[in-house]
Enzyme design. Structure first.
Site, mmCIF file in Angstrom:
data_model
loop_
_atom_site.group_PDB
_atom_site.id
_atom_site.type_symbol
_atom_site.label_atom_id
_atom_site.label_comp_id
_atom_site.label_asym_id
_atom_site.label_seq_id
_atom_site.Cartn_x
_atom_site.Cartn_y
_atom_site.Cartn_z
ATOM 1 N N ASP A 191 0.847 -1.201 0.000
ATOM 2 C CA ASP A 191 0.000 0.000 0.000
ATOM 3 C C ASP A 191 0.872 1.236 0.000
ATOM 4 O O ASP A 191 1.204 1.758 1.044
ATOM 5 C CB ASP A 191 -0.888 -0.054 1.258
ATOM 6 C CG ASP A 191 -1.878 1.079 1.327
ATOM 7 O OD1 ASP A 191 -2.024 1.797 0.331
ATOM 8 O OD2 ASP A 191 -2.487 1.261 2.393
ATOM 9 N N GLU A 222 -4.825 0.279 -5.623
ATOM 10 C CA GLU A 222 -4.623 -0.084 -4.223
ATOM 11 C C GLU A 222 -4.365 -1.594 -4.159
ATOM 12 O O GLU A 222 -4.700 -2.331 -5.082
ATOM 13 C CB GLU A 222 -5.869 0.269 -3.403
ATOM 14 C CG GLU A 222 -6.079 1.762 -3.208
ATOM 15 C CD GLU A 222 -5.151 2.387 -2.176
ATOM 16 O OE1 GLU A 222 -4.301 1.672 -1.600
ATOM 17 O OE2 GLU A 222 -5.265 3.599 -1.958
ATOM 18 N N GLU A 275 -2.747 10.239 -0.256
ATOM 19 C CA GLU A 275 -3.930 9.370 -0.137
ATOM 20 C C GLU A 275 -4.186 8.967 1.309
ATOM 21 O O GLU A 275 -5.328 8.890 1.755
ATOM 22 C CB GLU A 275 -3.732 8.116 -1.004
ATOM 23 C CG GLU A 275 -4.994 7.296 -1.202
ATOM 24 C CD GLU A 275 -5.252 6.277 -0.106
ATOM 25 O OE1 GLU A 275 -6.361 5.718 -0.067
ATOM 26 O OE2 GLU A 275 -4.371 6.050 0.730
ATOM 27 N N GLU A 276 -3.109 8.722 2.032
ATOM 28 C CA GLU A 276 -3.273 8.218 3.401
ATOM 29 C C GLU A 276 -3.760 9.299 4.368
ATOM 30 O O GLU A 276 -4.063 8.999 5.524
ATOM 31 C CB GLU A 276 -1.961 7.615 3.910
ATOM 32 C CG GLU A 276 -1.455 6.442 3.087
ATOM 33 C CD GLU A 276 -2.326 5.200 3.203
ATOM 34 O OE1 GLU A 276 -3.391 5.266 3.848
ATOM 35 O OE2 GLU A 276 -1.936 4.167 2.636
HETATM 36 ZN ZN LIG Z 1 -3.460 2.835 -0.131
#
Ligand SMILES: [Zn+2]
Length: 424
Positions: A146, A205, A180-181
């Site tokens: 990820d 993802e 994104e996180e």
């Molecule tokens: Zn991710």
């Protein structure tokens, strides 16, 4: 899955645990695999692992701008080498890192976007405690699933297709974002507007490791995330000498929380859980101000507005402590992702491609985690499917890994699917 103030985080680790997934029809008539693409996918595996290692050794937590800029340089360099026109855009919010865009012009009709993110959930120094390492079928490292695995699959797939001379697209856009996180607050709008100019968006993802769920599923839906905030203003007074002169905001807040805690249960497609509390204090003063915050998950677009209206109505209906003032608001973070019928159809096409190599591919209808696919699918214009990255586990947790034996199937899937999309 970190949680910050307004921004609950993404990610699909829990996808595997959520709501099950439907596997492809085992035993359905199989087409023979495309032998050239399969051979190319097998040949590409060592280089993909090298790329992955290079990326994992760059620490790129969402607030580590240096590392994020190194990641951007790496991704941009690879896209350029593949023949893309590249561009950097500053994320419009957050730590000040760059979004990388790469655009390829082809000779076909379709406009396709591939997206993945460069940031991880980890803080500086994570490689000291969680180094890159290999153990059997598992390759470990922070962010390896990820979402560095997703970026590596994109780059390797494009190399395979370039080598095969594939140009059956009008435009092929690659987007790599740095936030994104932390909710993609500085890239989500760009994702949404770019997606609207494409026919298909594949989002990379990770998918779940086989020890968690079978079938390396693609994802067709994810909850949207919002924050509910309730504020009560009362009146301060000496808690010992003259408490009767005060108006206790904490007591009123407690009353309103009890009044509203089950409201979402009557509204389809939304949940509300009050989770945080702050008061002004000090202990020897009747509380002047109190605030509660709640986690809101949305599986039907617009359900958060109904929740907001129900909350407003409830607090307007009455109070326990006279002279206090209560306000409440629901602020949306990442929207819900709903792939819809056209996303499901693309997922089923992908299932057929997995069957060509004797593998089953799952389709997960909905997860509680958030995803950038939600921005891409927000207007409903593009066909969007999520989780084309590598199979792995431990993301947002510890000992994150990918499964090496998911690399070739993912490369075959992505390259075959892109060629199929190009034909449409
Ligand atoms: Zn991710």
């Amino acid at each position: 899955m970190a949680i910050t103030a307004l921004r609950p985080m993404s990610c699909l680790g829990i996808m595997a645990l959520a709501l099950g997934c439907s596997l492809g029809l085992a035993g359905a008539a199989e087409a023979a695999p495309d032998a050239k693409l399969l051979a190319a996918a097998e040949k590409a595996q060592p280089a993909l692992i090298e790329t992955l290692k290079e990326m994992v050794l760059i620490e790129s937590g969402s607030r580590q701008v240096d590392g994020l800029l190194k990641m951007a340089a790496l991704v941009e360099g690879r896209l350029k080498a593949l023949g893309a026109e590249t561009e950097r855009r500053k994320a419009t919010a957050g730590a000040g890192a760059d979004i990388v865009l790469g655009v390829f012009k082809g000779a076909g009709k379709r406009k396709i976007m591939l997206q993945a993110h460069m940031d991880t959930v980890y803080g500086p120094g994570i490689l000291d405690s969680q180094p890159y390492k290999i153990d059997g079928n598992r390759l470990y490292g922070p962010g390896i699933a990820d979402d560095k695995g997703g970026l590596a699959v994109i780059l390797a797939s494009l190399q395979i297709l370039k080598d095969a001379g594939w140009r059956d697209y009008d435009t092929l856009t690659v987007l790599a974002n740095p936030d994104e996180e932390v909710g993609s607050m500085g890239s989500g709008e760009l994702i949404a507007s770019l997606a609207d100019r494409h026919d298909v968006v594949l989002s990379f993802e990770p998918t779940a490791a086989k020890s968690i769920v079978k079938g390396e599923p693609l994802l067709l839906g994810a909850a949207g995330i919002a924050t509910a905030t309730m504020d009560v203003k009362g009146r301060a007074a000496h808690a010992g000498a003259a408490p009767e002169l005060g108006r206790n905001a904490l007591i009123e807040l407690a009353y309103q929380l009890l009044q509203t805690k089950d409201l979402a249960k009557e509204i389809p497609g939304v949940t509300l859980n009050w989770t945080e509390l702050n008061t002004t204090g000090p202990r020897n003063q009747i509380t002047e101000k109190a605030q509660a915050r709640g986690d809101v998950r949305i599986t039907q677009p617009g359900a958060e507005k109904k929740l907001d209206a129900a909350l407003q109505a409830k607090i307007a209906a009455g109070k326990l402590v006279p002279d206090t003032e209560t306000t409440v608001k629901v602020e949306i973070g990442r929207p819900a992702f709903l792939a819809g019928d056209k996303g499901r159809a693309l997922g089923e096409k992908a299932q057929g491609i997995y069957r060509e190599i004797d593998r089953e591919l799952g389709l997960t209808p909905m997860t509680g985690g958030g995803t950038d696919a939600a921005y891409a699918a927000r207007s409903g214009k593009a066909t969007v499917v999520e989780s084309f990255g590598l199979a792995g586990f431990g993301y947002h947790a510890k000992d994150e890994y990918i499964e090496i034996d998911s690399i070739v199937p993912r490369l075959y899937l992505v390259t075959r699917l892109l060629t199929e999309i190009g034909k449409q």
